[in-house]
Scaffold this active site. Structure first.
Site, PDB file in Angstrom:
ATOM      1  N   ARG A 103       0.984  -1.435  -0.106  1.00  0.00           N
ATOM      2  CA  ARG A 103       0.127  -0.333   0.158  1.00  0.00           C
ATOM      3  C   ARG A 103       1.003   0.897   0.324  1.00  0.00           C
ATOM      4  O   ARG A 103       1.716   1.276   0.780  1.00  0.00           O
ATOM      5  CB  ARG A 103      -0.929   0.236   0.822  1.00  0.00           C
ATOM      6  CG  ARG A 103      -2.083   1.280   1.509  1.00  0.00           C
ATOM      7  CD  ARG A 103      -2.885   1.725   2.736  1.00  0.00           C
ATOM      8  NE  ARG A 103      -2.104   1.936   4.037  1.00  0.00           N
ATOM      9  CZ  ARG A 103      -2.639   1.794   4.968  1.00  0.00           C
ATOM     10  NH1 ARG A 103      -3.306   1.105   5.098  1.00  0.00           N
ATOM     11  NH2 ARG A 103      -1.729   2.482   5.663  1.00  0.00           N
ATOM     12  N   CYS A 105      -0.146   5.985   0.783  1.00  0.00           N
ATOM     13  CA  CYS A 105      -0.846   6.014   1.322  1.00  0.00           C
ATOM     14  C   CYS A 105      -0.242   7.389   1.153  1.00  0.00           C
ATOM     15  O   CYS A 105       0.652   7.846   2.252  1.00  0.00           O
ATOM     16  CB  CYS A 105      -0.723   5.651   2.779  1.00  0.00           C
ATOM     17  SG  CYS A 105      -2.386   7.101   3.622  1.00  0.00           S
TER      18      CYS A 105
END
Length: 125
Positions: A103, A105
């Site tokens: 991920r 972010c």
């Protein structure tokens, strides 16, 4: 050959793009915001409610492709306020289980419709 993925269980595109594209058994979603698909309204209740709606929309889109949430290998989450990172993580863990997808972010200045977050994913089929 690429295939366009579309579902009414996620917000429709608000510009010249597809909700998702499948190619070579990989699904690439566009960014999904916390719009309630049935009404077109933004989820109310702060960042937690918006995260719930955005992640549900993202999962619905991946599942509409014939893949499943467990096949998501990468997500990107764009957030308006980095101070919401912990709250968003708590909601994120409801939708994605170990081993968690890779991920990114990032905090951004502004998102479509002034929402608090947007998420996208890559999944295999």
């Amino acid at each position: 050959m690429q295939k366009v993925i579309s579902t009414d269980k996620a917000p429709s595109a608000i510009g010249p793009y597809s909700q998702a594209i499948e190619i070579n058994n990989m699904v690439y979603t566009s960014g999904v915001i916390p719009v309630i698909p049935a009404t077109g309204e933004i989820a109310e209740g702060g960042v937690e409610a918006q995260a719930e709606q955005a992640f549900q929309n993202l999962c619905n889109l991946v599942e509409a492709s014939g893949s499943k949430v467990e096949n998501i290998v990468k997500t990107t989450v764009f957030i308006k306020e980095m101070n919401d990172f912990g709250k968003i993580n708590e909601i994120y863990k409801k939708y994605f289980k170990e081993p968690f997808p890779a991920r990114s972010c990032v905090e951004v200045a502004r998102l479509p419709k002034d929402v608090l977050l947007e998420a996208e994913a890559i999944a295999w089929k």
